[in-house]
Write an enzyme that holds these catalytic residues in place. Structure first.
Site, PDB file in Angstrom:
ATOM      1  N   THR A   1      32.973 -23.396  73.603  1.00 28.22           N
ATOM      2  CA  THR A   1      32.230 -22.422  74.412  1.00 28.22           C
ATOM      3  C   THR A   1      32.708 -22.456  75.869  1.00 28.22           C
ATOM      4  OG1 THR A   1      30.434 -24.010  74.711  1.00 28.22           O
ATOM      5  CG2 THR A   1      30.183 -22.414  72.935  1.00 28.22           C
TER       6      THR A   1
ATOM      7  N   GLU B   1      31.587 -19.270  85.794  1.00 29.63           N
ATOM      8  CA  GLU B   1      32.166 -18.383  86.800  1.00 29.63           C
ATOM      9  C   GLU B   1      33.501 -18.873  87.348  1.00 29.63           C
ATOM     10  OE1 GLU B   1      28.492 -18.716  89.028  1.00 29.63           O
ATOM     11  OE2 GLU B   1      28.262 -16.547  88.957  1.00 29.63           O
TER      12      GLU B   1
ATOM     13  N   ASN C   1      30.899 -28.601  75.349  1.00 28.81           N
ATOM     14  CA  ASN C   1      31.448 -28.014  74.120  1.00 28.81           C
ATOM     15  C   ASN C   1      32.764 -27.352  74.497  1.00 28.81           C
ATOM     16  OD1 ASN C   1      32.170 -26.143  72.079  1.00 28.81           O
ATOM     17  ND2 ASN C   1      30.042 -26.004  71.380  1.00 28.81           N
TER      18      ASN C   1
ATOM     19  N   GLY D   1      22.813 -22.542  84.769  1.00 25.19           N
ATOM     20  CA  GLY D   1      21.970 -22.585  83.576  1.00 25.19           C
ATOM     21  C   GLY D   1      22.091 -23.868  82.784  1.00 25.19           C
TER      22      GLY D   1
ATOM     23  N   ILE E   1      32.530 -31.691  79.940  1.00 30.33           N
ATOM     24  CA  ILE E   1      32.498 -30.476  79.134  1.00 30.33           C
ATOM     25  C   ILE E   1      31.653 -30.755  77.893  1.00 30.33           C
ATOM     26  CG2 ILE E   1      33.904 -28.846  77.809  1.00 30.33           C
ATOM     27  CD1 ILE E   1      34.092 -28.669  80.933  1.00 30.33           C
TER      28      ILE E   1
ATOM     29  N   GLN F   1      34.329 -19.334  77.973  1.00 26.77           N
ATOM     30  CA  GLN F   1      33.869 -18.901  79.296  1.00 26.77           C
ATOM     31  C   GLN F   1      35.036 -18.790  80.269  1.00 26.77           C
ATOM     32  OE1 GLN F   1      30.681 -17.941  80.542  1.00 26.77           O
ATOM     33  NE2 GLN F   1      30.721 -17.647  78.349  1.00 26.77           N
TER      34      GLN F   1
ATOM     35  N   ILE G   1      23.048 -15.845  77.441  1.00 24.50           N
ATOM     36  CA  ILE G   1      23.541 -14.483  77.708  1.00 24.50           C
ATOM     37  C   ILE G   1      24.885 -14.248  77.022  1.00 24.50           C
ATOM     38  CG2 ILE G   1      22.233 -14.249  79.834  1.00 24.50           C
ATOM     39  CD1 ILE G   1      24.734 -14.897  81.426  1.00 24.50           C
ATOM     40  N   GLY G   2      25.127 -15.045  75.995  1.00 24.30           N
ATOM     41  CA  GLY G   2      26.384 -14.922  75.257  1.00 24.30           C
ATOM     42  C   GLY G   2      27.313 -16.083  75.551  1.00 24.30           C
ATOM     43  N   THR G   3      26.846 -16.982  76.430  1.00 29.33           N
ATOM     44  CA  THR G   3      27.694 -18.065  76.909  1.00 29.33           C
ATOM     45  C   THR G   3      27.763 -19.227  75.937  1.00 29.33           C
ATOM     46  OG1 THR G   3      25.726 -18.804  78.059  1.00 29.33           O
ATOM     47  CG2 THR G   3      27.338 -17.566  79.338  1.00 29.33           C
TER      48      THR G   3
END
Ligand code: FAD
Ligand code: SF4
Lengths: 332, 755
Positions: B631, B702, B628, B521, B626, B635, B478-480
């Site tokens: 990315t 989030e 990456n 996800g 982590i 986020q 979703i762009g993440t």
């Protein structure tokens, strides 16, 4: 959006004549306001006259030492022009505080003066709005009115004029130059250009139906220092909650002359010349500024969500004047 | 997942792909405009365009609808209303295992349940034709009175149905007497407003039918739920629905459900026998899609004189659409964050006639932390200690309500690391102590925490004789950065370069995953992928003739027992494939799983105008391994920016006369602009959590919003002494708290000015 015919006249006279002959015609300049309104069918012209090929994009010096700004000069170009930055800094600052870089690149001088209010209910065709449909009622008076007027409003409409540029022009005593379909030219002082809503909120300016703005004339530069202070809910890309344009010519403790105009408080840029007289020759201090502000706010009335504007105007006038004094050479 | 994850190939990280900030594999496509989003897909033949007509009342019925003029318009193929809409399953059921797979009928009857609900649908040869015809539909309503505001309706609040482990209420000890007898007490009421997702990409659908199957290209976070929702609504077998969502321009929870664009396009495409494409306008998104509920929250903290908490209570109220059962889980984090012997959390839901509220980035914590972390700041001031020290004194040794250990918890470490990076020691503990010119300057901090989740997920992998590894799963990005991190995991697991991995996602023809949502996800779909690769490695080892634990995969080769062979030749012309799977298990019951962090913010408050501006912000997080750094950082920073918006800008204003959101466009629904966001930095502490999932990761999407806005609110208080408990913190609330005389600018002005 409704279907419309589209025309690109080659001369100013042809454009003005076309406006006079088509019943529901509109000029399109930058289109940054008109197109949004057309998509929502708040404006529904049947004929669009593109005025982007008429020139009218020059900034020239006039005989009396002022400048003439063509109606199609883009807000970005106007703000960046060296004459404007040097002699009319308040205008440059006001322009740069408006909209976003992309919008200012498109937006024009004429279009900016004629942009319509941002009242939420005006933008929503499902809601009553006297400005959109005369006699339908005003949703804002008893609704959400955080952005609305505290001065010069009527029970028919409490919308504000959203332009920053116009507030600076009001401070500078600009004049709007027009031409009509028959080629007759007219000059309208900016003070008389925008109207208060009274019982006809759908009439926003005294521009006649068949008139086109050709340019705006600024008189010779004013002595003193100028500033524009815009107060808003985020750092950029937001309309003014209120704004203050000011110019003060002070030597020593006394002002020779001073002018103050307010944005975001009324259906037009707000200025009370008689109040300014109280400052000329007077010591500029908290008391005298407060006295001017009292007169600027005379008759002010707040609604459920915008009473903070009363305090905000006072605070911001104070801040604008303080900023000018702070930067005045004699105090350095 | 029933046991701790063992040491694995990702720990070895032979190729060094795990954790490195590699660029997005789809980045080039995106900047070149070649990533096709739902509305850009052209497929299935010449396309018709739909436009949705929305109800302009909030409650009542459509008593008359006249479509004659619209039908007569040039280019119009179909006008659908409740009179001629195909029969669909009724809405629901209310209580469903998958709330996003529920039937969502459109134009099913003449009832209007919320403002902006579809009341007609126009399909024409072009978008413009459909839109202008839509304006000609004349609708009469019989309007009935509705309820739209939370505060006046609290007496109608109900206890929502929780889930096992997430019951609506929790009680430990005996809160009331413990609070009453506490030396120090904080009792504060907070409100947070309705917020919008405002995704960059508006919801859009292209639907067409082929051989009895409907193919739906749409913008969906949860493909399997979307597929089942379409099947349930249209009463067809799930096999007859294929949902495709290859690229998605932002989700945030607002693309968990499907909306009328999907169902109306699918129904019209069946009738017209051609593809139908429908996009929501920006303005339509405000009422037609879901939003974050407003909340009212009461936080009570009872502590002894040194700040140790004895009693903690967090009571919350939020709203649900009249026909739904949503509640904002704003008190959940208070069950795990701080130690206290006596505890109480409650959730109440008020049914209102507003559009549908549902999950929005970090549902629960995003708004719950705004209240809890301001209350903690107030307590720190009462005790007279640093806010970090207050948290140190209240750090629990285990989950304080479930009495099980934490899987990993670095809350205090994040605070200490952040304090150093930020220069927290320079903060003046007294408020209104620092002024630069006419700007008050303040610093604030807050904790971050977000629950960690794992969902069942499957994945198929295939290795061919060209050395290409193809991965397939019905997962979304979703762009993440999902495409990128899964490519890294697959490449590292199989010992091949990233360029040799073909990541195919966004299609329900692939093995099911839970999709993107709730920060689950990466963990869920990634663990399915991990398992698939593990199995594939075993198959390769078997073919290679060496025990799986004695081989290594690197450089496109398998090596062991002194031999080495390319995977391509070993795979052969028939290739080698495997299907992997993850199932959540006992670990979620044995360990309390959260990610943690700390926010630090510096703000200025204009002493004249009350304008609040952020100067700088730092977040330090511990969120498992982590995958990456680039990315993950994006986020975190993106979420922190939303935290800034939540604190200072975002507010969908309800007009109770009409039951709608007044400021339903992005000119007046304010989100931060670039100028509002100066330097924001996010850092991650090293962490490997082998209790969460085989990848040893936690959700990162989030966490960054949780607590971010509280750090800003605390900084505003530190700057100017105004404590605003009603969000957003706008200048009118600030100047109401500032005393005129002693705040107006005087610095640098000539002396006579003040006289
Ligand atoms: C998101 C957003 C934010 C904005 N923020 C700000 C802000 O902060 N401050 C601010 O001041 N403004 C702001 N604006 C408004 C912007 O300044 C105006 O839209 C712009 O100035 C209008 O100029 P235009 O040339 O695009 O006008 P158009 O949209 O082309 O025309 C506007 C109107 O003027 C008429 N017209 C244009 N030229 C002439 C002429 N020569 N003679 C007669 N009639 C003419 C047109 O027929 C039309 O009715 C914002 C706009 C947007 C969309
Ligand atoms: S304030 Fe003016 S523009 Fe706004 S709703 Fe009332 S009449 Fe319309």
């Amino acid at each position: 959006m409704k279907s419309f015919s589209f025309e690109q006249p080659a001369t100013v006279q042809a454009a003005a004549a076309s406006l006079a002959t088509h019943a529901d015609a509109k000029f399109i300049a930058g289109g940054t306001n008109l197109l949004d309104l057309m998509k929502l069918e708040i404006e529904a012209p049947t004929h669009l006259i593109d005025i982007n090929r008429l020139g009218l994009d020059q900034i020239e010096t006039t005989d009396d030492g002022g400048v003439r700004i063509g109606a199609m000069v883009r807000n970005s170009d106007l703000a960046a022009h060296s004459r404007i930055r040097i002699d009319y800094a308040v205008l440059s600052r006001a322009l740069l505080s408006g909209a976003s870089g992309q919008l200012r690149n498109k937006a024009t001088t004429g279009g900016n003066l004629l942009q319509r209010t941002r009242c939420y209910y005006f933008y929503d065709t499902a809601r009553p709005c006297n400005k959109r449909v005369a006699g339908s009622g005003c949703s804002a008076v008893a609704g959400f009115n955080r952005m609305h007027a505290i001065l010069g409003a009527s029970d028919q409409c409490i919308a504000v004029h959203p332009s920053d540029m116009a507030v600076a022009m009001r401070l500078l005593d600009a004049e709007v130059e027009t031409i009509n379909g028959s080629g007759v030219r007219r000059v309208i002082p900016i003070a008389e250009f925008h109207r208060l809503p009274a019982t006809t909120p759908h009439l926003e300016t005294n521009l006649r139906r068949d008139e086109m703005i050709t340019g705006v004339k600024l008189p010779a530069p004013l002595p003193g220092r100028q500033t524009y202070r815009k107060v808003r809910d985020r750092a950029s890309y937001a309309f003014a909650l209120i704004s203050v344009a000011a110019v003060i010519d002070a030597s020593g403790e006394r002002a020779q002359s001073a002018r103050i105009a307010l944005g975001g408080v009324a259906h037009k840029p707000w200025r009370v010349e008689s109040a300014e007289l109280g400052l000329s020759g007077a010591t500029i201090n908290v008391k005298s500024i407060d006295a001017v502000t009292d007169q600027l706010l005379a008759g002010a009335r707040a609604y459920s969500d915008n009473d903070f504007k009363l305090a905000l105007v006072r605070r911001t006038v104070h801040a604008a004047v303080a900023e000018i004094l702070k930067n005045s050479p004699q105090w350095k | 997942m029933n046991d701790a994850a063992p040491h694995d190939a990702l720990d070895d990280n032979r190729q060094g792909l795990i954790g490195t900030p590699v660029d997005r594999v789809d980045g080039r496509l995106k900047v070149m405009g070649q990533a096709t989003y739902a509305h850009e897909v052209q497929e299935g033949g010449p396309t018709a365009y739909g436009f949705i007509v929305e109800a302009t009342i909030a409650k009542g019925t459509v008593s008359q609808i006249d479509v004659t003029d619209a039908e007569r318009c040039e280019g119009v193929y179909l006008v659908m209303t409740h009179h001629n809409a195909p029969k669909q399953a009724p809405w629901g059921p209310l209580l469903a295992k998958d709330r996003f797979a529920r039937s969502a009928p459109q134009l099913a009857n003449n009832r209007v349940d919320h403002y902006g609900q579809a009341v007609a649908f126009v399909v024409a040869g072009s978008f413009e034709q459909a839109r202008s015809a839509a304006r000609l539909i004349k609708i009469r309503y019989a309007e009935s009175a509705g309820r739209f505001e939370l505060a006046p309706n609290l007496d109608r609040a109900v206890i929502p149905a929780g889930r096992p482990g997430r019951e609506a209420d929790s009680r430990v000890g005996n809160f009331e007497p413990a609070f009453a007898s506490s030396t120090l007490q904080i009792d504060a009421r907070f409100t947070t407003p309705v917020q919008m997702h405002a995704q960059m990409e508006p919801h859009a659908t292209l639907a067409y039918w082929k051989d009895g199957q409907v193919i739906v290209h749409c913008s969906s976070q949860l493909l399997m739920s979307a597929k089942n929702a379409v099947a349930n609504t249209l009463r067809i077998a799930p096999e007859r629905v294929r949902v495709v969502s290859r690229f998605i321009g932002g989700g945030f929870g607002g693309k968990l459900p499907i909306y009328g664009d999907v169902i109306l396009s699918a129904m019209a495409a069946r009738i017209l026998k051609c593809p139908v494409k429908t996009a929501l306008t920006r303005q339509q998104m405000f009422h037609f899609t879901t939003h974050r509920s407003d909340t009212i929250q009461r936080v009570r903290l009872g502590a002894n004189a040194d700040g140790r908490l004895n009693a903690i209570a967090h009571e919350t109220w939020s709203h649900s659409a009249s026909f739904d059962n949503f509640y904002e889980s704003a008190g959940m984090q208070t069950r795990t964050l701080y130690a206290a012997a006596h505890r109480l959390t409650t959730h109440r839901s008020v049914s209102l006639d507003l559009p549908v509220s549902d999950s929005t980035r970090a549902p629960g914590e995003a708004v719950g932390m705004l209240a809890l972390e301001q209350a903690m700041d107030e307590l720190a001031e009462q005790v007279g200690i640093d806010p970090i020290e207050l948290r140190v004194r209240n750090e629990p040794l285990q989950d304080p309500e479930r009495n099980i250990p934490f899987s990993s918890r670095q809350l205090i470490a994040c605070m200490q690391d952040g304090a150093t990076r930020f220069g927290w020691s320079r903060r003046n503990a007294k408020h209104s102590a620092v002024k630069e010119g006419n700007l008050w300057v303040g610093m604030g901090m807050a904790a971050a925490t977000r629950g960690n989740l794992l969902q069942p997920s499957k994945c198929a992998v295939q290795f061919d004789d060209q050395g290409v590894l193809t991965v397939r799963m019905a997962m979304t990005d979703i762009g993440t950065g999902s495409y990128t991190i899964f490519t890294q995991v697959a490449a590292e697991m199989m010992g091949v370069p990233m360029a040799q991995v073909r990541m195919e996602m966004g299609d329900t023809d692939f093995p099911p995953t839970p999709g993107s949502g709730g920060s689950f996800g990466a963990a869920s779909a990634g663990s399915g992928l991990f398992d698939a690769c593990t199995q594939l490695r075993t198959k390769f080892a078997r073919k290679f003739g060496v025990n799986a634990k004695d081989v290594t995969f690197a450089g496109g080769r398998i090596s062991g027992a002194g031999r080495s062979e390319t995977l391509a030749s070993l795979a052969g012309s028939r290739g080698l494939d495997a299907v992997g799977e993850i199932k959540p298990g006992a670990m979620v019951k044995k360990f309390s799983q959260q990610s943690y962090g700390a926010h630090f913010a510096e703000v200025t408050v204009d002493g004249d105008t009350g304008e609040i501006r952020l100067r700088r912000m730092i977040g330090v997080f511990a969120a498992g391994r982590i995958l990456n750094l680039k990315t993950a950082t994006s986020q975190a920073v993106g979420a922190m920016i939303w935290g800034v918006g939540a604190a200072l800008h975002e507010h969908a204003v309800i007009d109770p006369r009409y039951g709608y959101f007044v400021n339903h466009d992005l000119a007046e629904y304010h989100v931060p602009t670039h100028a509002d966001i100066p330097a924001i930095e996010a850092y991650f502490l090293p962490e490997f959590d082998d209790k969460t999932n085989p990848l040893k990761i936690k959700g990162v999407g989030e966490l960054g919003i949780c607590g971010a806005g509280a750090a800003i609110a605390n900084a505003v208080y530190n700057a100017c002494g105004v404590r605003t408990r009603d969000f957003p913190l706008t200048l009118d609330k600030v100047i109401a708290g500032l005393k005129l005389q002693n705040t107006l600018s005087t610095a640098g002005v000539p002396p006579h000015f003040k006289s």
